[in-house]
Design a protein around this motif. Structure first.
Motif, PDB file in Angstrom:
ATOM      1  N   GLN A  45      24.198 114.329  17.937  1.00  0.00           N
ATOM      2  CA  GLN A  45      24.476 112.905  18.080  1.00  0.00           C
ATOM      3  C   GLN A  45      25.252 112.612  19.355  1.00  0.00           C
ATOM      4  O   GLN A  45      24.987 111.619  20.053  1.00  0.00           O
ATOM      5  N   MET A  46      26.201 113.464  19.669  1.00  0.00           N
ATOM      6  CA  MET A  46      26.957 113.283  20.910  1.00  0.00           C
ATOM      7  C   MET A  46      26.046 113.426  22.119  1.00  0.00           C
ATOM      8  O   MET A  46      26.165 112.676  23.096  1.00  0.00           O
ATOM      9  N   LEU A  47      25.106 114.363  22.036  1.00  0.00           N
ATOM     10  CA  LEU A  47      24.173 114.555  23.140  1.00  0.00           C
ATOM     11  C   LEU A  47      23.320 113.313  23.348  1.00  0.00           C
ATOM     12  O   LEU A  47      23.060 112.917  24.487  1.00  0.00           O
ATOM     13  N   GLN A  48      22.892 112.687  22.268  1.00  0.00           N
ATOM     14  CA  GLN A  48      22.081 111.483  22.378  1.00  0.00           C
ATOM     15  C   GLN A  48      22.847 110.353  23.053  1.00  0.00           C
ATOM     16  O   GLN A  48      22.250 109.515  23.736  1.00  0.00           O
ATOM     17  N   GLN A  49      24.159 110.335  22.869  1.00  0.00           N
ATOM     18  CA  GLN A  49      24.967 109.272  23.481  1.00  0.00           C
ATOM     19  C   GLN A  49      25.127 109.443  24.984  1.00  0.00           C
ATOM     20  O   GLN A  49      25.582 108.519  25.661  1.00  0.00           O
ATOM     21  N   THR A  50      24.786 110.624  25.499  1.00  0.00           N
ATOM     22  CA  THR A  50      24.902 110.822  26.948  1.00  0.00           C
ATOM     23  C   THR A  50      23.745 110.182  27.711  1.00  0.00           C
ATOM     24  O   THR A  50      23.855 109.971  28.916  1.00  0.00           O
ATOM     25  N   ALA A  51      22.638 109.854  27.025  1.00  0.00           N
ATOM     26  CA  ALA A  51      21.473 109.289  27.707  1.00  0.00           C
ATOM     27  C   ALA A  51      21.801 107.999  28.457  1.00  0.00           C
ATOM     28  O   ALA A  51      21.419 107.847  29.629  1.00  0.00           O
ATOM     29  N   PRO A  52      22.515 107.020  27.828  1.00  0.00           N
ATOM     30  CA  PRO A  52      22.862 105.809  28.590  1.00  0.00           C
ATOM     31  C   PRO A  52      23.743 106.097  29.800  1.00  0.00           C
ATOM     32  O   PRO A  52      23.624 105.424  30.835  1.00  0.00           O
ATOM     33  N   LEU A  53      24.629 107.098  29.686  1.00  0.00           N
ATOM     34  CA  LEU A  53      25.492 107.439  30.820  1.00  0.00           C
ATOM     35  C   LEU A  53      24.657 107.990  31.974  1.00  0.00           C
ATOM     36  O   LEU A  53      24.890 107.640  33.144  1.00  0.00           O
ATOM     37  N   ILE A  54      23.703 108.855  31.646  1.00  0.00           N
ATOM     38  CA  ILE A  54      22.832 109.417  32.674  1.00  0.00           C
ATOM     39  C   ILE A  54      22.021 108.316  33.343  1.00  0.00           C
ATOM     40  O   ILE A  54      21.894 108.263  34.574  1.00  0.00           O
ATOM     41  N   PHE A  55      21.476 107.403  32.532  1.00  0.00           N
ATOM     42  CA  PHE A  55      20.696 106.308  33.082  1.00  0.00           C
ATOM     43  C   PHE A  55      21.564 105.422  33.972  1.00  0.00           C
ATOM     44  O   PHE A  55      21.112 104.923  35.008  1.00  0.00           O
ATOM     45  N   GLY A  56      22.829 105.229  33.567  1.00  0.00           N
ATOM     46  CA  GLY A  56      23.736 104.415  34.382  1.00  0.00           C
ATOM     47  C   GLY A  56      23.981 105.030  35.749  1.00  0.00           C
ATOM     48  O   GLY A  56      24.000 104.324  36.761  1.00  0.00           O
ATOM     49  N   VAL A  57      24.168 106.348  35.790  1.00  0.00           N
ATOM     50  CA  VAL A  57      24.355 107.025  37.083  1.00  0.00           C
ATOM     51  C   VAL A  57      23.128 106.844  37.972  1.00  0.00           C
ATOM     52  O   VAL A  57      23.240 106.622  39.179  1.00  0.00           O
ATOM     53  N   ILE A  58      21.943 106.937  37.362  1.00  0.00           N
ATOM     54  CA  ILE A  58      20.707 106.750  38.139  1.00  0.00           C
ATOM     55  C   ILE A  58      20.625 105.336  38.694  1.00  0.00           C
ATOM     56  O   ILE A  58      20.215 105.125  39.840  1.00  0.00           O
ATOM     57  N   MET A  59      21.020 104.344  37.899  1.00  0.00           N
ATOM     58  CA  MET A  59      20.916 102.946  38.322  1.00  0.00           C
ATOM     59  C   MET A  59      21.865 102.637  39.475  1.00  0.00           C
ATOM     60  O   MET A  59      21.565 101.776  40.310  1.00  0.00           O
ATOM     61  N   PHE A  60      23.015 103.323  39.522  1.00  0.00           N
ATOM     62  CA  PHE A  60      23.952 103.112  40.623  1.00  0.00           C
ATOM     63  C   PHE A  60      23.484 103.900  41.841  1.00  0.00           C
ATOM     64  O   PHE A  60      24.124 104.846  42.296  1.00  0.00           O
ATOM     65  N   SER A  61      22.360 103.507  42.375  1.00  0.00           N
ATOM     66  CA  SER A  61      21.749 104.202  43.503  1.00  0.00           C
ATOM     67  C   SER A  61      20.866 103.219  44.263  1.00  0.00           C
ATOM     68  O   SER A  61      20.917 102.004  44.020  1.00  0.00           O
ATOM     69  N   ASN A  62      20.066 103.747  45.153  1.00  0.00           N
ATOM     70  CA  ASN A  62      19.167 102.919  45.960  1.00  0.00           C
ATOM     71  C   ASN A  62      17.748 102.893  45.402  1.00  0.00           C
ATOM     72  O   ASN A  62      16.795 102.655  46.132  1.00  0.00           O
ATOM     73  N   VAL A  63      17.587 103.173  44.100  1.00  0.00           N
ATOM     74  CA  VAL A  63      16.252 103.198  43.506  1.00  0.00           C
ATOM     75  C   VAL A  63      15.571 101.836  43.647  1.00  0.00           C
ATOM     76  O   VAL A  63      14.394 101.745  44.004  1.00  0.00           O
ATOM     77  N   PHE A  64      16.300 100.766  43.387  1.00  0.00           N
ATOM     78  CA  PHE A  64      15.696  99.435  43.358  1.00  0.00           C
ATOM     79  C   PHE A  64      16.032  98.578  44.572  1.00  0.00           C
ATOM     80  O   PHE A  64      15.212  97.762  44.999  1.00  0.00           O
TER      81      PHE A  64
END
Length: 273
Positions: free
Chosen positions: A176-195
């Motif tokens: 369950q704790m591992l599943q909660q890391t998914a939004p954090l990982i996605f947040g790090v990706i979003m704070f970039s020049n992707v878009f």
């Protein structure tokens, strides 16, 4: 009568065996590829067509979609990290990894086979996403050497994230704790020049985005694929030299994660609830 003791499998043979096991699991679950592509394809449609006019401003919307596609390819590769982490975590907690450890296999074989299999399946997803990008108007304007370099970088990025995912799955044993890391990982990706370009961001956020390894990989792909857009003169070094920066980031990530994974797999015991 002389009894010969069977020789233990070589590291290559053991890795190939675990590699084949993971691919068999994917063959029996073809929907995993569709799930991997669903979110990035939706973002391509959302940002490329719904928000594309607003984000492009006075520029050509089609040019923005060409700018966007390399970022979405990196997004596809990055989103596989959580899936790899879940697979590694499930194997460790179910005791499957312990059964592998009871066999005369090198410690490196199980995680290496998983990483290679995840990279291969990730490559299939990236090829499919490239087709979607082409249909949306993305065009590659680069020499063959640059294209091959871009493909190699993208696959190396996915391979590195496979090891990072295995590391997360091994270190964070609670599912369950591992599943909660998914939004954090996605947040790090979003704070970039992707878009969007980093120069449109406020100071502290821009600094974080420019030193984000994801931004370096995206910028390197845009440069190698000949995508439109330019880097600001005052951009941080990783964006001014994105190919070199990407190579450094990925090498450091492998140096950090692989020893941790091997140590965790060497002392792994199933987690019992």
């Amino acid at each position: 009568m002389i009894t010969r003791t069977p020789r233990p499998p070589t590291a290559f043979a053991a890795t190939a065996t675990t590699f084949g096991r993971v691919l068999t699991a994917y063959r029996h679950s073809p929907g995993l590829l569709a799930i991997t592509l669903a979110a990035p394809a939706g973002m391509m449609l959302l940002f490329g067509f719904v928000f594309g006019g607003a984000l492009a401003g006075t520029a050509d919307t089609a040019a923005y979609r060409s700018y966007l596609t390399p970022g979405v390819l990196v997004l596809v590769a990055a989103m596989g990290l959580t899936a790899t982490a879940s697979t590694a975590n499930a194997d460790l907690n179910s005791g499957l990894t312990d059964r592998f450890r009871a066999l005369p296999l090198p410690a490196f074989a199980v995680p290496a086979g998983l990483a290679l299999a995840e990279t291969l399946t990730g490559g299939v997803a990236l090829a499919a996403m490239s087709g979607i990008g082409m249909a949306a108007g993305w065009r590659i304007d680069a020499a063959p050497v640059e294209i091959l370099t871009a493909v190699a970088l993208l696959l190396l990025f996915r391979f590195t994230l496979s090891w990072a995912g295995i590391c997360l799955g091994a270190v964070i044993r609670d599912e369950q704790m591992l599943q909660q890391t998914a939004p954090l990982i996605f947040g790090v990706i979003m704070f970039s020049n992707v878009f969007v370009p980093t120069e449109t961001m406020p100071g502290p956020l821009r600094a974080f985005a420019e030193w984000n390894p994801v931004s370096a990989v995206v910028a390197a792909l845009r440069e190698l694929f000949g995508a439109p857009g330019s880097v600001a003169a005052d951009a941080a070094w990783p964006l001014r030299e994105p190919v070199a920066a990407s190579a450094i980031w990925l090498t450091v990530a492998l140096i950090v994660t692989i020893p941790v994974v091997l140590r965790q797999y060497g002392s792994a015991r199933p987690h019992r609830n």
